[in-house]
Design a protein around this motif. Structure first.
Motif, PDB file in Angstrom:
ATOM      1  N   ARG A   1       0.859  -1.405   0.020  1.00 50.43           N
ATOM      2  CA  ARG A   1      -0.153  -0.328  -0.188  1.00 50.43           C
ATOM      3  C   ARG A   1       0.724   1.126   0.232  1.00 50.43           C
ATOM      4  N   HIS A   2       1.733   0.950   0.097  1.00 50.22           N
ATOM      5  CA  HIS A   2       3.280   2.214   0.935  1.00 50.22           C
ATOM      6  C   HIS A   2       4.228   2.100  -0.444  1.00 50.22           C
ATOM      7  N   SER A   3       4.772   2.976  -0.754  1.00 51.14           N
ATOM      8  CA  SER A   3       6.039   3.106  -1.468  1.00 51.14           C
ATOM      9  C   SER A   3       7.002   3.741  -0.226  1.00 51.14           C
ATOM     10  N   TRP A   4       8.641   3.600  -0.714  1.00 51.84           N
ATOM     11  CA  TRP A   4       9.540   4.104   0.262  1.00 51.84           C
ATOM     12  C   TRP A   4      10.346   5.245  -0.368  1.00 51.84           C
ATOM     13  N   LEU A   5      10.413   5.926   0.614  1.00 56.21           N
ATOM     14  CA  LEU A   5       9.846   7.408   0.492  1.00 56.21           C
ATOM     15  C   LEU A   5      11.296   8.224   0.611  1.00 56.21           C
ATOM     16  N   PHE A   6      12.225   9.379   0.191  1.00 61.18           N
ATOM     17  CA  PHE A   6      12.705  10.223   1.213  1.00 61.18           C
ATOM     18  C   PHE A   6      12.030  11.370   1.520  1.00 61.18           C
ATOM     19  N   ALA A   7      12.193  11.336   2.576  1.00 63.97           N
ATOM     20  CA  ALA A   7      11.300  12.434   3.895  1.00 63.97           C
ATOM     21  C   ALA A   7      12.487  13.774   4.359  1.00 63.97           C
ATOM     22  N   CYS A   8      11.991  15.044   4.405  1.00 63.43           N
ATOM     23  CA  CYS A   8      12.761  15.891   5.461  1.00 63.43           C
ATOM     24  C   CYS A   8      11.248  16.543   5.439  1.00 63.43           C
ATOM     25  N   THR A   9      11.679  17.617   6.876  1.00 70.80           N
ATOM     26  CA  THR A   9      10.659  18.531   6.725  1.00 70.80           C
ATOM     27  C   THR A   9      11.011  19.971   5.284  1.00 70.80           C
ATOM     28  N   ALA A  10       9.217  20.432   5.122  1.00 66.83           N
ATOM     29  CA  ALA A  10       9.163  20.766   4.104  1.00 66.83           C
ATOM     30  C   ALA A  10      10.449  22.106   3.616  1.00 66.83           C
ATOM     31  N   GLU A  11      10.609  22.491   5.135  1.00 68.88           N
ATOM     32  CA  GLU A  11      11.349  24.045   5.744  1.00 68.88           C
ATOM     33  C   GLU A  11      12.637  23.589   5.190  1.00 68.88           C
ATOM     34  N   ASN A  12      13.475  22.450   5.298  1.00 69.45           N
ATOM     35  CA  ASN A  12      14.829  21.873   5.588  1.00 69.45           C
ATOM     36  C   ASN A  12      15.019  21.625   4.170  1.00 69.45           C
ATOM     37  N   ARG A  13      13.845  21.214   3.487  1.00 73.82           N
ATOM     38  CA  ARG A  13      14.545  20.714   2.300  1.00 73.82           C
ATOM     39  C   ARG A  13      15.844  21.262   1.278  1.00 73.82           C
ATOM     40  N   ALA A  14      15.977  22.481   1.357  1.00 69.88           N
ATOM     41  CA  ALA A  14      16.550  22.972   0.327  1.00 69.88           C
ATOM     42  C   ALA A  14      18.045  23.277   1.374  1.00 69.88           C
ATOM     43  N   LYS A  15      17.931  22.788   2.483  1.00 73.03           N
ATOM     44  CA  LYS A  15      19.536  22.653   2.831  1.00 73.03           C
ATOM     45  C   LYS A  15      20.446  22.154   1.947  1.00 73.03           C
ATOM     46  N   PRO A  16      21.710  22.247   2.068  1.00 71.30           N
ATOM     47  CA  PRO A  16      22.769  21.954   0.832  1.00 71.30           C
ATOM     48  C   PRO A  16      22.869  20.263   1.648  1.00 71.30           C
ATOM     49  N   LYS A  17      23.108  19.811   2.524  1.00 70.63           N
ATOM     50  CA  LYS A  17      23.527  18.460   3.501  1.00 70.63           C
ATOM     51  C   LYS A  17      22.345  17.547   2.995  1.00 70.63           C
ATOM     52  N   ILE A  18      21.067  18.104   2.765  1.00 72.17           N
ATOM     53  CA  ILE A  18      19.452  17.126   2.590  1.00 72.17           C
ATOM     54  C   ILE A  18      19.718  17.589   1.283  1.00 72.17           C
ATOM     55  N   LYS A  19      20.182  18.648   0.480  1.00 70.61           N
ATOM     56  CA  LYS A  19      20.089  17.766  -1.049  1.00 70.61           C
ATOM     57  C   LYS A  19      20.615  17.639  -1.452  1.00 70.61           C
ATOM     58  N   ARG A  20      22.519  17.219  -0.796  1.00 72.18           N
ATOM     59  CA  ARG A  20      23.197  17.004  -1.768  1.00 72.18           C
ATOM     60  C   ARG A  20      22.717  15.147  -0.820  1.00 72.18           C
ATOM     61  N   PHE A  21      22.160  14.867  -0.232  1.00 75.34           N
ATOM     62  CA  PHE A  21      22.386  13.047   0.096  1.00 75.34           C
ATOM     63  C   PHE A  21      20.854  12.865  -0.164  1.00 75.34           C
ATOM     64  N   GLU A  22      19.752  13.475  -0.435  1.00 74.23           N
ATOM     65  CA  GLU A  22      19.062  13.901  -1.712  1.00 74.23           C
ATOM     66  C   GLU A  22      18.910  12.587  -3.005  1.00 74.23           C
ATOM     67  N   ASP A  23      19.919  13.872  -3.745  1.00 70.52           N
ATOM     68  CA  ASP A  23      20.111  13.537  -5.306  1.00 70.52           C
ATOM     69  C   ASP A  23      21.678  12.971  -4.647  1.00 70.52           C
ATOM     70  N   TRP A  24      22.445  12.681  -4.232  1.00 68.59           N
ATOM     71  CA  TRP A  24      23.013  10.931  -4.055  1.00 68.59           C
ATOM     72  C   TRP A  24      22.140   9.486  -4.028  1.00 68.59           C
ATOM     73  N   LEU A  25      21.258  10.229  -3.041  1.00 71.53           N
ATOM     74  CA  LEU A  25      20.562   8.563  -3.150  1.00 71.53           C
ATOM     75  C   LEU A  25      19.507   7.891  -4.554  1.00 71.53           C
ATOM     76  N   ILE A  26      19.185   9.061  -5.277  1.00 71.82           N
ATOM     77  CA  ILE A  26      17.779   9.213  -6.235  1.00 71.82           C
ATOM     78  C   ILE A  26      19.271   8.580  -7.073  1.00 71.82           C
ATOM     79  N   LYS A  27      20.761   9.015  -7.414  1.00 69.64           N
ATOM     80  CA  LYS A  27      21.830   8.490  -8.154  1.00 69.64           C
ATOM     81  C   LYS A  27      21.827   6.633  -8.169  1.00 69.64           C
TER      82      LYS A  27
END
Length: 238
Positions: free
Chosen positions: A194-220
């Motif tokens: 019923r559910h998918s695997w997700l990357f998640a963070c708070t909306a306000e922290n989404r643009a933080k460089p360290k979080i964006k860096r990890f998200e982009d790396w994870l997607i690749k």
């Protein structure tokens, strides 16, 4: 009253702690995902970003993002919060696995109906997994054992390797064990969770460089993993 007191203690404790550094990232991840998929790949992240310090937090029974204690999560959220940024990583598929020995003998697993003769190993925070798969297989009347349950999929999987019963997987987290012949998929039926695997963070922290860096790396990393092909879904965020 007690909850309110503990909340106040927690708030004051957080206030006394220094803010997390821009190069420190705490990721919420389930132990099965950490051991069977993420940890073997983290050396690549460390190589690319030697200034980053990653902490994995696996002590979670809740499925939702624990935004008070982590920066981001690699989770299977049941009720994603509208206050969070979520990006779909890949689908979750329910697939029974067992030791090869269960395919032979008097009680050999030849069809889903044969599961009546075996113990169904399950995670006690996700009993619905077996119910969903059995319904899709057209099997009724099988009850889960009340004598043995686990708090993680990897423990249920290890019990299956030992021949204790049939476990349920929710992703490509038994790939190596299947390649090594320690586990087999007794049936070809894979049922969407019923559910998918997700990357998640708070909306306000989404643009933080360290979080964006990890998200982009994870997607690749996910895009480059051939084992995820049956589970792949187009990345999307909301």
């Amino acid at each position: 009253v007690i909850r309110e007191a503990f909340d106040q203690i927690e708030a004051q404790t957080r206030a006394l702690k220094p803010p997390a550094a821009d190069n420190e990232l705490t990721v919420q991840v389930y132990v099965t995902v950490a051991l069977k998929w993420l940890i073997p790949r983290l050396h690549d992240f460390e190589k690319r970003y030697p200034d980053m310090k990653v902490r994995l937090s696996t002590s979670y029974f809740d499925w939702e993002l624990d935004q008070k204690h982590v920066d981001a999560g690699f989770i299977l959220a049941r009720q994603p919060s509208p206050e969070h940024h979520h990006r779909t990583l890949f689908r979750s598929m329910l697939t029974p696995v067992c030791a090869p020995g269960l395919l032979t003998g008097r009680n050999a697993l030849q069809s889903p109906e044969d599961l009546r003769k075996h113990k169904l190993l399950y995670v006690y925070t996700a009993e619905e997994d077996w119910h969903i798969w059995l319904e899709a297989a057209g099997v009724t009347g099988i009850k889960l054992s009340d004598r043995l349950a686990f708090d993680s999929y990897i423990l249920a999987q290890e019990a299956a390797i030992e021949g204790r019963g049939v476990a349920m997987t929710i992703g490509p987290f038994a790939t190596e064990e299947i390649k090594m012949g320690r586990l087999v998929e007794p049936f070809s039926l894979r049922v969407p969770h019923r559910h998918s695997w997700l990357f998640a963070c708070t909306a306000e922290n989404r643009a933080k460089p360290k979080i964006k860096r990890f998200e982009d790396w994870l997607i690749k990393q996910i895009a480059a993993d051939p084992a995820l092909e049956p589970y792949r879904d187009k990345g999307k965020s909301r």
